[in-house]
Design an enzyme around this catalytic site. Structure first.
Site, PDB file in Angstrom:
ATOM      1  N   HIS A 156     -57.739  95.176  57.275  1.00 22.32           N
ATOM      2  CA  HIS A 156     -58.071  93.825  56.832  1.00 22.32           C
ATOM      3  C   HIS A 156     -57.834  93.691  55.340  1.00 22.32           C
ATOM      4  CE1 HIS A 156     -61.095  92.941  60.341  1.00 22.32           C
ATOM      5  NE2 HIS A 156     -59.874  93.168  60.762  1.00 22.32           N
ATOM      6  N   TYR A 213     -69.537  87.343  56.603  1.00 26.43           N
ATOM      7  CA  TYR A 213     -70.896  87.536  56.097  1.00 26.43           C
ATOM      8  C   TYR A 213     -71.507  86.152  55.940  1.00 26.43           C
ATOM      9  CZ  TYR A 213     -69.961  92.441  54.798  1.00 26.43           C
ATOM     10  OH  TYR A 213     -69.675  93.796  54.817  1.00 26.43           O
ATOM     11  N   PRO A 221     -76.794  98.405  54.508  1.00 25.69           N
ATOM     12  CA  PRO A 221     -75.429  98.334  55.061  1.00 25.69           C
ATOM     13  C   PRO A 221     -74.597  97.133  54.621  1.00 25.69           C
ATOM     14  CG  PRO A 221     -77.066  97.707  56.690  1.00 25.69           C
ATOM     15  CD  PRO A 221     -77.824  98.211  55.496  1.00 25.69           C
ATOM     16  N   LYS A 250     -71.058 100.670  52.410  1.00 23.60           N
ATOM     17  CA  LYS A 250     -70.784 101.800  51.522  1.00 23.60           C
ATOM     18  C   LYS A 250     -71.268 103.143  52.045  1.00 23.60           C
ATOM     19  CE  LYS A 250     -68.457  99.805  48.472  1.00 23.60           C
ATOM     20  NZ  LYS A 250     -67.084  99.909  48.971  1.00 23.60           N
ATOM     21  N   TYR A 269     -65.783  96.299  47.058  1.00 20.34           N
ATOM     22  CA  TYR A 269     -65.772  96.362  48.528  1.00 20.34           C
ATOM     23  C   TYR A 269     -64.671  97.312  49.027  1.00 20.34           C
ATOM     24  CZ  TYR A 269     -66.803  94.756  53.263  1.00 20.34           C
ATOM     25  OH  TYR A 269     -67.187  94.698  54.575  1.00 20.34           O
TER      26      TYR A 269
HETATM   27  C1  PHB Z   1     -69.841  97.258  60.907  1.00 22.35           C
HETATM   28  O1  PHB Z   1     -68.691  96.971  61.307  1.00 22.35           O
HETATM   29  O2  PHB Z   1     -70.644  97.887  61.618  1.00 22.35           O
HETATM   30  C2  PHB Z   1     -70.252  96.836  59.540  1.00 22.35           C
HETATM   31  C3  PHB Z   1     -69.376  96.141  58.764  1.00 22.35           C
HETATM   32  C4  PHB Z   1     -69.759  95.734  57.484  1.00 22.35           C
HETATM   33  C5  PHB Z   1     -71.012  96.036  57.006  1.00 22.35           C
HETATM   34  C6  PHB Z   1     -71.885  96.779  57.803  1.00 22.35           C
HETATM   35  C7  PHB Z   1     -71.498  97.177  59.079  1.00 22.35           C
HETATM   36  O3  PHB Z   1     -71.377  95.641  55.778  1.00 22.35           O
END
Ligand code: PHB
Ligand code: APR
Length: 390
Positions: A72, A201, A292, A296, A384
């Site tokens: 991505h 998000y 999460p 990271k 990120y």
């Molecule tokens: C996930 O794909 O499980 C995932 C992705 C982004 C995050 C946390 C978990 O910030």
């Protein structure tokens, strides 16, 4: 038993370290207290930084990741009923993330380990690290009912947050820093094609939500909940209803499907200093935890063991203690950067305690700034996808 490096824990940190040491001809024994089935079934996160993808590829464990991982170039932030794309590749000179479940990473690493023929012991018990301040540390453990003593030169504590290694460091030496968040994440794995090509998000008055992916057929989704919530209070229908509301947009619908797995994880920030005591080196969750939201956790664990492998290679190769001596400081620079970024993403996107209206206005202003200023978007993007230097 005797080896050069005793590795406690067969999570991403321990398994990756073992592979890097194997490639340098350095022996190791991995001790894991769970079964292989349990370790390979544990559902966790799944976003890999560019640097981690490159390391797995160079270490010869990136073939399936390259085939099945989803690359991505951007992520999307949603708030006030609108979605905004952060074009991370454009803002970071072409860097991207790869979405590839931690479960798959662990399976690939275990396969690679077994292919080397070097020891990987599952279902060990009563693990105790001793003589850390001597030149002959050792690990005591039981396996298949028998007691064993593993003599070694170095011990890598890769046994996670609830492991036995960190607590062996004397309290007089150890400093811990922590922050508990008044919320958790309820995560699901669902047998339905992801409804968006990139991660979303979402900031919403009912709480945070995240749309993530695992494959063209499997979605991974999260909703903010109370940290002490009982999963029994969340039947699948309620989870989908909440996801629809928090991720919903006019003319866009989230596709629903069979929930394969669900669980609630509390959210905390935690750091241990130092990450080394004598011949014991902590790596990954054994030394630090991030919420999460910044994706990271796994990446930090891999950066730790990359530095540890370099330091051990220089020690065995040239007899130099230079990198061993700077290991803790070098790791902690990146750890605190990731701690800050993860705290920042978490406080920007989650429904604050008591719905403090002042904090909500600050969040909205931060989100508008991050999605309208190139400078602010670049800050998010470069953290990120992973910073080369910290
Ligand atoms: C996930 O794909 O499980 C995932 C992705 C982004 C995050 C946390 C978990 O910030
Ligand atoms: N003896 C042997 N093994 C142990 C012991 C013990 N006493 N205690 C724990 N372990 C094992 C656990 O069963 C687990 O397999 O150590 C391993 C630690 O692995 P992780 O918790 O996955 O930690 P790490 O390898 O540092 O990876 C960090 O995992 O939790 C995610 O978000 C986190 O993505 C990050 C990654």
């Amino acid at each position: 038993m005797r080896t050069q490096v005793a590795i406690i824990g067969a999570g991403p940190a321990g398994l990756t370290l073992a592979q890097l040491l194997h490639l340098e001809g350095i022996e190791s024994v991995i001790l894991e207290n769970r079964s292989r089935e349990y370790v390979e079934a544990r559902v966790r996160a799944g976003v890999l930084e560019q640097g981690v993808v490159d390391l797995f590829t160079e270490a010869g464990v990136g073939e399936r990741m390259a085939r099945e991982g989803l690359v991505h170039d951007g992520i999307e932030l949603q708030f006030a009923g609108e979605r905004h794309r952060i074009d991370m590749a454009a803002l970071t000179g072409g860097k991207a993330i790869t979405v590839y479940g931690q479960t798959e990473v662990v399976k690939d690493l275990i396969e690679a380990r077994l292919a080397t023929g070097r020891p990987l012991l599952f279902e060990v018990d009563d693990v105790r690290a001793e003589e850390l301040e001597s030149e002959r540390p050792r690990v005591l453990f039981t396996h298949e009912g028998a007691q064993h003593v593993l003599d070694c030169d170095m011990i890598a504590g890769c046994d996670g947050f609830h492991g036995v290694c960190r607590p062996t460091i004397p309290a007089s030496v150890l400093r811990t820093f922590s922050r508990e968040y008044p919320f958790g994440w309820l995560g699901i794995l669902a047998a339905v094609a992801p409804s968006n090509d990139e991660l979303v998000y979402a900031h919403h008055e009912r709480g945070f939500a995240l749309l993530s992916l695992r494959s063209p057929e499997i979605s991974r989704l999260y909703v903010q909940c109370r940290p002490d919530e009982d999963i029994a209070e969340w039947p699948d229908a309620r989870i989908w209803e909440e996801l629809q509301i928090r991720l919903g947009l006019p003319g866009w619908t989230l596709a629903e499907g069979h929930v394969l797995e669900k669980g609630i994880t509390p959210m905390r920030s935690f750091v241990t200093e130092p990450m080394r005591h004598g011949r014991l080196f902590l790596a990954g969750d054994a030394a630090h935890i991030v919420p999460p939201t910044g994706a990271k956790g796994l990446n930090l664990a891999i950066h730790d063991v990359r530095l540890l492998a370099e330091a051990l290679t220089e020690w065995y190769g040239a007899g130099s203690e230079r990198l061993l001596d700077s290991y803790s400081t070098d790791c902690l620079r990146r750890v605190w950067r990731a701690e800050h970024f993860s705290w920042w993403m978490t406080t920007m996107l989650h429904r604050p305690e008591g719905d403090d209206p002042f904090e909500v206005r600050l969040q909205e202003s931060q989100l508008r700034y991050v999605t309208s200023s190139r400078a602010a978007a670049t800050t998010l993007a470069e953290n990120y996808v992973g910073l080369d230097t910290v």
